[in-house]
Enzyme design. Sequence first.
Site, PDB file in Angstrom:
ATOM      1  N   LYS A 166       0.829  -1.194   0.000  1.00  0.00           N
ATOM      2  CA  LYS A 166       0.000   0.000   0.000  1.00  0.00           C
ATOM      3  C   LYS A 166       0.868   1.250   0.000  1.00  0.00           C
ATOM      4  CE  LYS A 166      -3.924  -1.906  -0.194  1.00  0.00           C
ATOM      5  NZ  LYS A 166      -4.819  -1.706  -1.329  1.00  0.00           N
ATOM      6  N   ASP A 194      -0.106   0.318  -4.535  1.00  0.00           N
ATOM      7  CA  ASP A 194      -1.546   0.578  -4.650  1.00  0.00           C
ATOM      8  C   ASP A 194      -1.912   1.754  -3.751  1.00  0.00           C
ATOM      9  OD1 ASP A 194      -4.282   0.515  -4.841  1.00  0.00           O
ATOM     10  OD2 ASP A 194      -4.532  -1.537  -4.106  1.00  0.00           O
ATOM     11  N   GLU A 220      -1.165   1.073  -8.916  1.00  0.00           N
ATOM     12  CA  GLU A 220      -2.607   0.795  -8.936  1.00  0.00           C
ATOM     13  C   GLU A 220      -3.408   1.936  -8.326  1.00  0.00           C
ATOM     14  OE1 GLU A 220      -3.497  -3.222  -7.805  1.00  0.00           O
ATOM     15  OE2 GLU A 220      -5.291  -2.639  -6.689  1.00  0.00           O
ATOM     16  N   GLU A 246     -10.899  -1.867 -10.071  1.00  0.00           N
ATOM     17  CA  GLU A 246     -11.647  -2.550  -9.017  1.00  0.00           C
ATOM     18  C   GLU A 246     -12.903  -1.784  -8.621  1.00  0.00           C
ATOM     19  OE1 GLU A 246      -8.215  -2.162  -6.140  1.00  0.00           O
ATOM     20  OE2 GLU A 246      -9.839  -1.896  -4.717  1.00  0.00           O
ATOM     21  N   ASP A 269     -13.204  -6.812 -10.707  1.00  0.00           N
ATOM     22  CA  ASP A 269     -13.472  -7.746  -9.608  1.00  0.00           C
ATOM     23  C   ASP A 269     -14.666  -8.598 -10.033  1.00  0.00           C
ATOM     24  OD1 ASP A 269     -12.998  -7.823  -6.227  1.00  0.00           O
ATOM     25  OD2 ASP A 269     -14.701  -8.847  -7.133  1.00  0.00           O
ATOM     26  N   HIS A 296      -8.985  -7.993  -9.873  1.00  0.00           N
ATOM     27  CA  HIS A 296      -8.911  -7.668  -8.446  1.00  0.00           C
ATOM     28  C   HIS A 296      -9.636  -8.788  -7.709  1.00  0.00           C
ATOM     29  CE1 HIS A 296     -10.844  -5.792  -4.825  1.00  0.00           C
ATOM     30  NE2 HIS A 296      -9.622  -5.325  -4.671  1.00  0.00           N
ATOM     31  N   GLU A 329      -4.448 -12.375  -7.771  1.00  0.00           N
ATOM     32  CA  GLU A 329      -4.182 -11.635  -6.528  1.00  0.00           C
ATOM     33  C   GLU A 329      -4.566 -12.501  -5.326  1.00  0.00           C
ATOM     34  OE1 GLU A 329      -6.400  -7.965  -6.075  1.00  0.00           O
ATOM     35  OE2 GLU A 329      -5.126  -7.384  -4.382  1.00  0.00           O
TER      36      GLU A 329
HETATM   37 MG    MG Z   1      -6.432  -2.076  -5.105  1.00  0.00          MG
END
Ligand code: MG
Length: 376
Positions: A166, A194, A220, A246, A269, A296, A329
């Site tokens: 992150k 991300d 991301e 996502e 997703d 995702h 993922e």
């Molecule tokens: Mg993400």
Amino acid sequence: MKIKSIESFILSDTLKKSFYFSQWEYSERRICIVKITTVSGHVGWGEGYGPADVIKSGIELMSSYLINENPLQIETLWNIMYRRTLDFARRGVLVSAMSAIDVALWDLKGKILNLPVHVLLGGKKRDFIEAYATGMYFTNSEKLSDVLPKEAKRYCEMGFTAMKMKVGLGIQEDIENIKMVREAIGPKVNLMIDANHAYNLREAIQLAKKAEPYNIYWFEEPISPEYYDQYSELRTKTSIPIAAGECEYLRFGFHKLLDSKSVDIIQPDICGTGGLTEAKRIAVLSSVYGIEVIPHTWGTGIAISAATHFISNLDDVPGRLKPPCCYIELDQTENALRDELTISDIEVKNGKIKVSDKPGLGFEINEQALKKYRLK
Ligand code: MG
């Protein structure tokens, strides 16, 4: 062959240790899953991505359209759900409710026909899928400089050759964290970042420029999903590939993302964007633009299994003798629902998952875990 019942369940587990990302803190895992049963006694399971309580209401609404219908006609049922909700919910959680039902219908069809979902989707194009670890969230209980490098090294020891961390705490702090993680894992492991749309265009360009020396595999959701033009501008300002999707719904949302040249990689997703039925259409659409699909995936073994079957069916973009990675993922944060709800043969070995050839999505539900975590 008729649908007898559609039941939805909300499962919850309070985390031992909360964690946060650029937007909010997680202290609970809460998910809505759905069970479809036929008159003949066959069962299929699905899962929705997003706010569980709202998704449950959406599933209850859609159930009324589907009882007594033939579950094998998935596209026909998808279209009924879509038409009945289009006027009120072209994007968002009602689409997630549809997605949950759609995934359950694919699982059910596979169980009825005794075939794995990847065969129903058109066939398996790979037996193994490279997995990347999602983790390295933020915590207030320990210093990030203590935990992030250790966590990154642990993923390497588990066999992962790619991982996502992150960012979104501010450019300086993000760069310090990226540097620490890159030093911990060495130069060969693929590292993704991300931001969960924490930045404006100016900041995203700055972060991307400063992150480039650390060999970032993709950046991301740098910017809010609303700003397609800013995404396409960012792409021209950095050598780091840009990924997003996502928060995007249906092929129509992805058409906008692709047509505006916003991204190098799309990340639908499956349990949010319209289920396997719509994800397959989105993959076809992305092939028209020559853009990679790396879904995702978040949630329980239901979502992971759906992603495994979907990815195993994806075409290589571009096709070649030694094709590029088709990643799946795998969230590594604390999640008892993910660990306990399903019984399947999915395991990560040397950073890869073997695609299941069992009927449907290839898992069984652990009824004890369902009972243990069920809220309503
Ligand atoms: Mg993400």
